[in-house]
Design an enzyme around this catalytic site. Structure first.
Site, PDB file in Angstrom:
ATOM      1  N   GLY A   1      -1.902  -2.702   0.518  1.00 52.03           N
ATOM      2  CA  GLY A   1      -2.556  -3.455  -0.541  1.00 52.03           C
ATOM      3  C   GLY A   1      -2.920  -4.845  -0.055  1.00 52.03           C
ATOM      4  O   GLY A   1      -2.279  -5.373   0.853  1.00 52.03           O
TER       5      GLY A   1
ATOM      6  N   GLN B   1      -5.147 -13.713  -0.770  1.00 56.54           N
ATOM      7  CA  GLN B   1      -4.528 -13.618   0.558  1.00 56.54           C
ATOM      8  C   GLN B   1      -5.526 -13.879   1.679  1.00 56.54           C
ATOM      9  O   GLN B   1      -5.122 -14.111   2.823  1.00 56.54           O
ATOM     10  CB  GLN B   1      -3.884 -12.241   0.768  1.00 56.54           C
ATOM     11  CG  GLN B   1      -2.655 -12.018  -0.108  1.00 56.54           C
ATOM     12  CD  GLN B   1      -2.043 -10.655   0.148  1.00 56.54           C
ATOM     13  OE1 GLN B   1      -2.462  -9.672  -0.425  1.00 56.54           O
ATOM     14  NE2 GLN B   1      -1.063 -10.609   1.039  1.00 56.54           N
TER      15      GLN B   1
ATOM     16  N   CYS C   1       4.981  -7.867   2.374  1.00 57.04           N
ATOM     17  CA  CYS C   1       3.705  -8.489   2.019  1.00 57.04           C
ATOM     18  C   CYS C   1       3.045  -8.966   3.302  1.00 57.04           C
ATOM     19  O   CYS C   1       3.710  -9.544   4.157  1.00 57.04           O
ATOM     20  CB  CYS C   1       3.966  -9.676   1.083  1.00 57.04           C
ATOM     21  SG  CYS C   1       2.467 -10.505   0.562  1.00 57.04           S
ATOM     22  N   LEU C   2       1.743  -8.730   3.422  1.00 60.14           N
ATOM     23  CA  LEU C   2       1.040  -9.152   4.634  1.00 60.14           C
ATOM     24  C   LEU C   2       1.050 -10.674   4.786  1.00 60.14           C
ATOM     25  O   LEU C   2       0.867 -11.179   5.885  1.00 60.14           O
ATOM     26  CB  LEU C   2      -0.406  -8.630   4.619  1.00 60.14           C
ATOM     27  CG  LEU C   2      -0.547  -7.099   4.723  1.00 60.14           C
ATOM     28  CD1 LEU C   2      -1.998  -6.691   4.555  1.00 60.14           C
ATOM     29  CD2 LEU C   2       0.017  -6.583   6.042  1.00 60.14           C
TER      30      LEU C   2
ATOM     31  N   HIS D   1       2.449  -5.513  -7.542  1.00 65.86           N
ATOM     32  CA  HIS D   1       2.588  -6.533  -6.492  1.00 65.86           C
ATOM     33  C   HIS D   1       1.241  -7.248  -6.269  1.00 65.86           C
ATOM     34  O   HIS D   1       1.189  -8.481  -6.184  1.00 65.86           O
ATOM     35  CB  HIS D   1       3.080  -5.836  -5.209  1.00 65.86           C
ATOM     36  CG  HIS D   1       3.150  -6.695  -3.985  1.00 65.86           C
ATOM     37  ND1 HIS D   1       4.313  -6.890  -3.279  1.00 65.86           N
ATOM     38  CD2 HIS D   1       2.184  -7.399  -3.315  1.00 65.86           C
ATOM     39  CE1 HIS D   1       4.058  -7.692  -2.235  1.00 65.86           C
ATOM     40  NE2 HIS D   1       2.779  -8.004  -2.235  1.00 65.86           N
ATOM     41  N   GLU D   2       0.155  -6.463  -6.205  1.00 66.46           N
ATOM     42  CA  GLU D   2      -1.165  -7.066  -5.949  1.00 66.46           C
ATOM     43  C   GLU D   2      -1.653  -7.887  -7.136  1.00 66.46           C
ATOM     44  O   GLU D   2      -2.235  -8.961  -6.952  1.00 66.46           O
ATOM     45  CB  GLU D   2      -2.191  -5.992  -5.563  1.00 66.46           C
ATOM     46  CG  GLU D   2      -1.860  -5.167  -4.322  1.00 66.46           C
ATOM     47  CD  GLU D   2      -1.443  -5.999  -3.123  1.00 66.46           C
ATOM     48  OE1 GLU D   2      -1.942  -7.128  -2.966  1.00 66.46           O
ATOM     49  OE2 GLU D   2      -0.595  -5.518  -2.343  1.00 66.46           O
TER      50      GLU D   2
ATOM     51  N   HIS E   1      -0.221 -11.255  -7.165  1.00 70.38           N
ATOM     52  CA  HIS E   1      -0.911 -12.204  -6.273  1.00 70.38           C
ATOM     53  C   HIS E   1      -2.007 -12.963  -7.023  1.00 70.38           C
ATOM     54  O   HIS E   1      -2.242 -14.145  -6.751  1.00 70.38           O
ATOM     55  CB  HIS E   1      -1.570 -11.465  -5.103  1.00 70.38           C
ATOM     56  CG  HIS E   1      -0.673 -11.239  -3.920  1.00 70.38           C
ATOM     57  ND1 HIS E   1      -0.116 -12.273  -3.198  1.00 70.38           N
ATOM     58  CD2 HIS E   1      -0.247 -10.107  -3.315  1.00 70.38           C
ATOM     59  CE1 HIS E   1       0.613 -11.772  -2.194  1.00 70.38           C
ATOM     60  NE2 HIS E   1       0.553 -10.459  -2.248  1.00 70.38           N
TER      61      HIS E   1
END
Ligand code: NI
Length: 173
Positions: free
Chosen positions: A48, A53, A95-96, A137-138, A141
């Site tokens: 994701g 991000q 998380c990236l 989660h996304e 963000h």
């Protein structure tokens, strides 16, 4: 494909703490951005990615939670959680933007999500399992919230320091 890979911001970064703006006009530019985000996500690799991000403060996320088998890329403009189950589930999240760090997070096990798709059509779907965790989660963000915000202050600080160190090392490289 053949799009452009974007640079993923690493926590801490003020752009990861912002509430993102709704998308009013679904332009071709945003569609290209969405496909660049998918490519960036697959390349990372991750399941994701949210627009903030890559430093774009608009309400746009991409996902694909299929690990084996045919890819199922999803693009969501203005996603919102319409309802959540009382049942909870725990997943080890990463998380990236917080590389190589993971922690258990408890969230509703199932959610119903509404969004606008690539063609500008409104969509609604129920998500369970890893998809449910990922979409929550996304969407977090887009509201300036990271998975470490669900953890205690000690653990959050520790993970923030590690992430900061990694960011310095990458900048130097
Ligand atoms: Ni993330």
């Amino acid at each position: 494909m053949g799009g452009m890979l974007k640079t993923i911001l690493i926590h801490p970064d003020p752009r990861l703490k912002k509430v993102c703006d709704p998308i009013v006009d679904l332009s071709d530019e945003l569609r290209v951005l969405a496909s660049d985000m998918l490519e960036t996500m697959y390349d990372a690799p991750g399941i994701g990615l949210a627009a903030p991000q890559i430093g774009v403060l608009n309400r746009l996320i991409v996902m694909d939670c299929i690990k084996d088998g045919d890819p199922e890329p999803m693009v969501m403009f203005n996603p919102e959680i319409l309802s959540s189950s009382d049942d909870q589930s725990v997943y080890e999240e990463g998380c990236l933007s917080i590389p190589e760090q993971f922690a258990d997070v408890t969230r509703p096990a199932e959610v119903r999500v509404g969004w606008i798709d690539m063609d500008g059509n409104p969509r609604e779907k129920d998500f369970g399992g890893l998809w449910a965790t990922c979409v929550q989660h996304e969407i977090d963000h887009l509201n300036g919230k990271l998975f470490i915000d669900y953890l205690g202050p000690m653990k959050r600080q520790m993970m923030t320091r590690k992430s900061q160190k990694m960011k310095r090392e990458r900048t130097r490289a």
